[in-house]
Scaffold this motif. Structure first.
Motif, short mmCIF file in Angstrom:
data_model
loop_
_atom_site.label_atom_id
_atom_site.label_comp_id
_atom_site.label_asym_id
_atom_site.label_seq_id
_atom_site.Cartn_x
_atom_site.Cartn_y
_atom_site.Cartn_z
N VAL A 104 -2.34 -8.05 6.57
CA VAL A 104 -3.47 -7.20 6.96
C VAL A 104 -2.99 -5.78 7.25
O VAL A 104 -3.62 -4.80 6.83
N ALA A 105 -1.87 -5.65 7.93
CA ALA A 105 -1.34 -4.32 8.25
C ALA A 105 -0.96 -3.56 6.98
O ALA A 105 -1.19 -2.35 6.87
N SER B 111 -2.81 -0.16 6.02
CA SER B 111 -2.01 1.06 5.90
C SER B 111 -2.07 1.62 4.48
O SER B 111 -2.06 2.83 4.29
N HIS B 112 -2.17 0.73 3.47
CA HIS B 112 -2.32 1.21 2.09
C HIS B 112 -3.65 1.94 1.93
O HIS B 112 -3.72 2.99 1.32
N ARG B 113 -4.69 1.38 2.50
CA ARG B 113 -6.02 2.01 2.42
C ARG B 113 -6.00 3.36 3.15
O ARG B 113 -6.54 4.35 2.66
N GLY C 194 -5.72 11.25 -0.85
CA GLY C 194 -6.80 11.69 -1.72
C GLY C 194 -6.73 11.13 -3.12
O GLY C 194 -7.57 11.42 -3.95
N GLN C 195 -5.71 10.37 -3.40
CA GLN C 195 -5.59 9.75 -4.73
C GLN C 195 -5.12 8.32 -4.55
O GLN C 195 -4.48 7.99 -3.55
N PRO C 196 -5.46 7.46 -5.48
CA PRO C 196 -5.05 6.06 -5.33
C PRO C 196 -3.54 5.89 -5.46
O PRO C 196 -2.92 6.42 -6.38
N LEU C 197 -2.97 5.23 -4.49
CA LEU C 197 -1.54 4.92 -4.52
C LEU C 197 -1.35 3.53 -5.10
O LEU C 197 -2.20 2.66 -4.91
N PRO C 198 -0.25 3.28 -5.77
CA PRO C 198 -0.04 1.94 -6.33
C PRO C 198 0.12 0.90 -5.23
O PRO C 198 0.84 1.12 -4.24
N ALA D 231 6.93 -3.50 0.36
CA ALA D 231 7.28 -3.26 1.77
C ALA D 231 6.90 -4.46 2.62
O ALA D 231 7.66 -4.87 3.51
N GLY D 232 5.74 -5.04 2.36
CA GLY D 232 5.32 -6.23 3.11
C GLY D 232 6.23 -7.41 2.87
O GLY D 232 6.58 -8.15 3.79
N LEU D 233 6.65 -7.63 1.62
CA LEU D 233 7.57 -8.72 1.31
C LEU D 233 8.93 -8.50 1.97
O LEU D 233 9.56 -9.45 2.43
#
Length: 103
Positions: A35-36, A40-42, A49-53, A60-62
């Protein structure tokens, strides 16, 4: 002599309960970590201002969830179960410390 050995024996269900607690803590932390990462990605996407992969957030989560693997491995060892419990509680304690520091 046998009387003393019987009194030093651990409770029969102690090891199994400890193992279940470690599993529960690890699962809870894995869900909270997912969830974090998504939140944090959102947030990073909105700020940039632009979509990040999404794969960068997932990697990072893994990497952070890999810290829970030793706790799960130590859950099966009766001699090192307490170390597994400590390792399962460490990320939560770190998160609590950061939360207190930021507030």
């Amino acid at each position: 002599m046998t009387m003393q050995a019987d009194t030093l024996a651990p409770l029969p269900c102690y090891s199994q309960m400890m193992r279940r607690i470690i599993y529960t803590l690890s699962a809870l932390q894995a869900v909270l970590l997912a969830v974090a990462v998504l939140v944090s990605h959102r947030f990073a996407t909105v700020m940039a201002g632009q979509p990040l992969p999404l794969w960068t957030a997932l990697v990072a989560g893994l990497a952070l969830s890999a810290l829970l693997v030793p706790a799960l491995a130590l859950a099966h060892s009766r001699a090192h179960q307490h170390l597994g419990m400590a390792m399962a509680l460490t990320p939560l304690a770190g998160l609590a410390g950061v939360s207190v520091y930021l507030n």
